[in-house]
Design an enzyme around this catalytic site. Structure first.
Site, PDB file in Angstrom:
ATOM      1  CB  ALA A  66     -20.675 -13.482  -6.492  1.00 46.84           C
ATOM      2  CG  ASP A  67     -15.846 -10.892  -2.465  1.00 46.99           C
ATOM      3  OD1 ASP A  67     -14.867 -10.976  -3.231  1.00 46.99           O
ATOM      4  OD2 ASP A  67     -15.739 -10.941  -1.229  1.00 46.99           O
ATOM      5  CB  THR A  68     -17.517 -16.259  -1.265  1.00 50.09           C
ATOM      6  OG1 THR A  68     -18.534 -16.368  -2.267  1.00 50.09           O
ATOM      7  CG2 THR A  68     -17.824 -17.232  -0.133  1.00 50.09           C
TER       8      THR A  68
END
Length: 180
Positions: A66-68
């Site tokens: 994931a990346d935010t």
């Protein structure tokens, strides 16, 4: 199924643990630079896929990456490089709504899923002193947009729409659809 989290984020680990998953952490370093003008939704999808692809996967394993990032007025806010950058980000977000995007990539033996989730957050009107006090806590320095909604920022930031877990970095409600 053996679940592999491609992240060293303590928040992502905590969300997965609290949701009842057993997992192993396995990460690789990737170049997170993005092309100019990329839209936030596409940026997080690209970065989550890069992270998933960088982790060695064995047969029977499911990789979750994931990346935010935070976006306001079309500008992407990642993690601040220093306290001045954190101050500027928090000042920009003060008394305004903004979007938080998390891109997720799940790869296993039978499929690959890559999606982006969006939440909308609003900040209270912060004084410079409130911003400096928050920065002195150290909390903003390793978080996209220079804040963590699960920590002290919960006193001035609230989710208007979407998942709070998404703002924390892992939209577990949607992820469950794919890793159950």
């Amino acid at each position: 199924m053996r679940l592999i989290l491609a992240s060293t984020s303590p928040r992502r680990s905590e969300i997965l643990k609290n949701a009842g998953y057993d997992f192993e952490i396995r990460t690789a370093i990737v170049d997170e630079s993005l092309p100019a003008g990329i839209v936030p939704e596409q940026a997080v999808k690209i970065l989550s896929k890069l992270k998933a692809d960088a982790v060695k996967r064995e047969k029977g394993e499911t990789i979750l990456a994931a990346d935010t990032l935070v976006s306001i007025d079309g500008k992407i806010l990642g993690k601040p490089k220093n306290e001045d950058e954190a101050f500027n980000m928090l000042k920009d977000l003060s008394d305004r709504k903004h979007d938080v995007y998390t891109g997720v990539c799940i790869i296993n033996d039978s499929c690959e899923i890559n999606f982006a989730e969006k939440s909308e957050v609003i900040f209270d009107d912060l004084t410079n002193e409130q911003i400096y006090e928050y920065i002195r806590s150290g909390e903003p320095m390793d978080k996209a947009g220079a804040y963590g909604i699960q920590g002290a920022a919960s006193s001035f930031a609230r989710v208007c729409s979407g998942s709070t877990y998404n703002v924390m970095g892992l939209p577990i409600e949607r992820i469950k659809e794919y890793i159950e």
